[in-house]
Design a protein around this motif. Sequence first.
Motif, PDB file in Angstrom:
ATOM      1  N   LEU A 160       8.003  -9.254  10.917  1.00 30.03           N
ATOM      2  CA  LEU A 160       9.421  -8.879  11.224  1.00 30.03           C
ATOM      3  C   LEU A 160       9.563  -7.319  10.453  1.00 30.03           C
ATOM      4  O   LEU A 160      10.054  -6.428  11.329  1.00 30.03           O
ATOM      5  N   LEU A 161       9.031  -7.269   9.200  1.00 27.29           N
ATOM      6  CA  LEU A 161       8.946  -5.824   8.624  1.00 27.29           C
ATOM      7  C   LEU A 161       8.163  -4.678   9.394  1.00 27.29           C
ATOM      8  O   LEU A 161       8.649  -3.674   9.597  1.00 27.29           O
ATOM      9  N   LEU A 162       7.032  -5.151  10.074  1.00 33.05           N
ATOM     10  CA  LEU A 162       6.093  -4.242  10.598  1.00 33.05           C
ATOM     11  C   LEU A 162       7.037  -3.739  11.969  1.00 33.05           C
ATOM     12  O   LEU A 162       6.659  -2.787  12.671  1.00 33.05           O
TER      13      LEU A 162
ATOM     14  N   VAL B 227       0.888  -1.189  -0.161  1.00 35.31           N
ATOM     15  CA  VAL B 227       0.034   0.012   0.082  1.00 35.31           C
ATOM     16  C   VAL B 227       0.776   1.182  -0.053  1.00 35.31           C
ATOM     17  O   VAL B 227       1.997   1.250   0.685  1.00 35.31           O
ATOM     18  N   PRO B 228       0.804   1.939  -0.775  1.00 36.33           N
ATOM     19  CA  PRO B 228       1.542   3.527  -0.794  1.00 36.33           C
ATOM     20  C   PRO B 228       1.344   4.300   0.498  1.00 36.33           C
ATOM     21  O   PRO B 228       0.381   4.470   1.109  1.00 36.33           O
ATOM     22  N   GLY B 229       2.490   4.887   1.010  1.00 35.93           N
ATOM     23  CA  GLY B 229       2.350   5.475   2.253  1.00 35.93           C
ATOM     24  C   GLY B 229       3.508   6.668   2.110  1.00 35.93           C
ATOM     25  O   GLY B 229       4.364   6.688   1.196  1.00 35.93           O
ATOM     26  N   SER B 230       3.188   7.595   3.006  1.00 35.45           N
ATOM     27  CA  SER B 230       4.253   8.760   2.994  1.00 35.45           C
ATOM     28  C   SER B 230       5.707   8.295   3.325  1.00 35.45           C
ATOM     29  O   SER B 230       6.595   9.102   2.949  1.00 35.45           O
ATOM     30  N   ASN B 231       5.910   7.041   4.029  1.00 35.90           N
ATOM     31  CA  ASN B 231       7.445   6.540   4.118  1.00 35.90           C
ATOM     32  C   ASN B 231       7.674   5.517   3.169  1.00 35.90           C
ATOM     33  O   ASN B 231       8.469   4.701   3.498  1.00 35.90           O
ATOM     34  N   GLY B 232       7.078   5.496   2.126  1.00 39.92           N
ATOM     35  CA  GLY B 232       7.130   4.404   0.975  1.00 39.92           C
ATOM     36  C   GLY B 232       6.185   3.398   1.080  1.00 39.92           C
ATOM     37  O   GLY B 232       5.151   3.532   1.727  1.00 39.92           O
ATOM     38  N   ALA B 233       6.312   2.515   0.397  1.00 38.70           N
ATOM     39  CA  ALA B 233       5.272   1.334   0.317  1.00 38.70           C
ATOM     40  C   ALA B 233       5.216   0.499   1.740  1.00 38.70           C
ATOM     41  O   ALA B 233       6.198   0.323   2.494  1.00 38.70           O
TER      42      ALA B 233
ATOM     43  N   PRO C 259       3.624  -2.715   3.829  1.00 36.87           N
ATOM     44  CA  PRO C 259       4.634  -2.493   4.609  1.00 36.87           C
ATOM     45  C   PRO C 259       6.468  -2.718   4.387  1.00 36.87           C
ATOM     46  O   PRO C 259       7.243  -2.258   5.174  1.00 36.87           O
ATOM     47  N   ALA C 260       6.286  -2.777   2.969  1.00 33.93           N
ATOM     48  CA  ALA C 260       8.109  -2.749   2.472  1.00 33.93           C
ATOM     49  C   ALA C 260       8.005  -2.386   0.969  1.00 33.93           C
ATOM     50  O   ALA C 260       7.074  -2.673   0.342  1.00 33.93           O
ATOM     51  N   THR C 261       9.296  -1.970   0.586  1.00 34.80           N
ATOM     52  CA  THR C 261       9.641  -1.835  -0.776  1.00 34.80           C
ATOM     53  C   THR C 261      10.529  -3.107  -1.009  1.00 34.80           C
ATOM     54  O   THR C 261      11.626  -3.222  -0.231  1.00 34.80           O
TER      55      THR C 261
ATOM     56  N   GLY D 165      16.656 -14.094  -4.931  1.00 28.93           N
ATOM     57  CA  GLY D 165      15.836 -13.841  -3.654  1.00 28.93           C
ATOM     58  C   GLY D 165      15.423 -12.347  -3.658  1.00 28.93           C
ATOM     59  O   GLY D 165      15.286 -11.876  -4.644  1.00 28.93           O
ATOM     60  N   THR D 166      14.835 -12.148  -2.559  1.00 31.26           N
ATOM     61  CA  THR D 166      14.113 -10.857  -2.389  1.00 31.26           C
ATOM     62  C   THR D 166      14.621 -10.114  -1.046  1.00 31.26           C
ATOM     63  O   THR D 166      14.486 -10.605  -0.253  1.00 31.26           O
ATOM     64  N   TYR D 167      14.793  -8.771  -1.370  1.00 34.84           N
ATOM     65  CA  TYR D 167      15.369  -7.863  -0.234  1.00 34.84           C
ATOM     66  C   TYR D 167      14.237  -6.880   0.267  1.00 34.84           C
ATOM     67  O   TYR D 167      13.376  -6.600  -0.845  1.00 34.84           O
ATOM     68  N   LEU D 168      13.727  -7.020   1.361  1.00 35.02           N
ATOM     69  CA  LEU D 168      12.506  -6.124   1.757  1.00 35.02           C
ATOM     70  C   LEU D 168      12.717  -5.103   2.828  1.00 35.02           C
ATOM     71  O   LEU D 168      13.459  -5.306   3.873  1.00 35.02           O
ATOM     72  N   GLU D 169      12.594  -3.860   2.340  1.00 37.82           N
ATOM     73  CA  GLU D 169      13.010  -2.564   3.032  1.00 37.82           C
ATOM     74  C   GLU D 169      11.543  -2.182   3.907  1.00 37.82           C
ATOM     75  O   GLU D 169      10.743  -1.758   3.194  1.00 37.82           O
ATOM     76  N   PRO D 170      11.528  -2.301   5.031  1.00 41.60           N
ATOM     77  CA  PRO D 170      10.380  -1.727   5.873  1.00 41.60           C
ATOM     78  C   PRO D 170      10.026  -0.348   5.817  1.00 41.60           C
ATOM     79  O   PRO D 170      11.126   0.395   5.862  1.00 41.60           O
ATOM     80  N   SER D 171       8.959  -0.169   5.607  1.00 37.45           N
ATOM     81  CA  SER D 171       8.603   1.425   5.853  1.00 37.45           C
ATOM     82  C   SER D 171       8.464   1.925   7.433  1.00 37.45           C
ATOM     83  O   SER D 171       8.605   3.008   7.615  1.00 37.45           O
ATOM     84  N   ASN D 172       8.115   1.027   8.065  1.00 43.72           N
ATOM     85  CA  ASN D 172       8.266   1.246   9.522  1.00 43.72           C
ATOM     86  C   ASN D 172       9.611   1.553  10.084  1.00 43.72           C
ATOM     87  O   ASN D 172      10.315   0.787   9.486  1.00 43.72           O
ATOM     88  N   PRO D 173       9.734   2.335  11.080  1.00 45.92           N
ATOM     89  CA  PRO D 173      11.144   2.728  11.446  1.00 45.92           C
ATOM     90  C   PRO D 173      11.403   1.469  12.519  1.00 45.92           C
ATOM     91  O   PRO D 173      10.777   0.744  12.961  1.00 45.92           O
TER      92      PRO D 173
END
Length: 425
Positions: free
Chosen positions: A151-153, A60-66, A68-70, A90-98
């Motif tokens: 984990l991402l959240l 879902v698009p958000g102010s901090n990026g997609a 839960p992750a890009t 593989g896949t790397y997932l960068e979380p939008s949550n800090p």
Amino acid sequence: MKSRAWWAAGVSVAALVMGAVTAPAAMADPADFYTPPSELPAGANGDLIKSEPSPLLLSVPGSNGAWPATATKIMYRSEDAKGAPVAVTGTYLEPSNPWTGQGARPLVAAAVGTHGQGDQCAPSKLFNTGIEYQFPTDVMVGYESIWVNTLLLNGIAVVVTDYEGLGTPGDHTYVNREAEAHAVLDSVRAAQQLPNTGIPADGPVGLWGYSQGGGAAAAATELKPSYAPELDLKGTYAGAPPADLAATLQQVDGTFLTGVIGYALNGILAQYPEVQPLLDAEINDRGRQMLAATKNQCVAESGLQFGFQQSSSFTNSGESLSAVLARLPMAQAILDEQKIGKLTPESPVLIQHGRSDDIVPFGQGQQLARDWCGKGAAVQFSVNELPPIIPGMAINHATPYLVGTPESVGYMIDRFNNVPAPSNC
């Protein structure tokens, strides 16, 4: 409290995952991403070969990026069990949550449980589609998204390997101790090389896996000191690890997951082709059909086609495949190479296992904990006491993964926050 904040987020993610089963597929990836260069570029294990954006189905698009992750799809250099270079995706997932814990944003390398042996089962593909289906019975759901998203959240970055040969050319070397450990550790190196991420190149790392993934994570944590000593490994979660492959093949025989014996044998033949003539002399036409079919299947289809069959129906002698392998010295030597617990982890480990596990024998997790404890490692061994429920259906194998989530996620967060690791050695 901070380390237990996963619960509400995890429940919401589980609902999203369940809702995604009938959702339309996201944009398909170019098929040629999974084709390595004709000659791998010179370099070190873990070096990136290529990468591209990976559109997540649950995004879902958000102010901090997609949210839960890009995601970024990666191909990187690794090494098979014989030391030959291979390309792994593989896949790397960068979380939008800090990340709100101590230090820099941590990275967890998540090794998935059994998906299958066909290229369509690759986790990196399922992140885009949520579900894979081909008529009539080839179906696979990206079930690991539940734990990855949890984990991402919590602000933890995640990298998920496809393992050797899953998505890329060649056969997936299913439950091969060294091949899977290398793929997991090199996925960390590759993720840390990606530009413009929130993780440092030498930041804190955790390993995570259940079932096949539990074995891969366990193998990776004990091989890390020699294979990837530079990684700052804070801790490992290994659930229901098949630490003794021979015993697992014996227990899984006649269950819903009989077909995974085909995955294991195909993986052995791919890495050790010298076994082929020995096995050819032992299996019958049904056995050959089973090996050929499972080579291109995901786990649900293998269950539907070969579930509850006895492997003795695949051999000329009428013995089980485990009994056949037990009298072939070369096969026994290869199976012995797959045993986990001969080396010593240098960082703490949580092992979870169900006492009534009907797929991976409980004694394997227990013995692995004892082996590592005896070598001085810090090990927390956690037992799920769920009584047997329809043995052979894998309910007692899968349920402890879900029920154990509060402990496993909390354990991982605590390691990144430098909380002293528990040990019941």
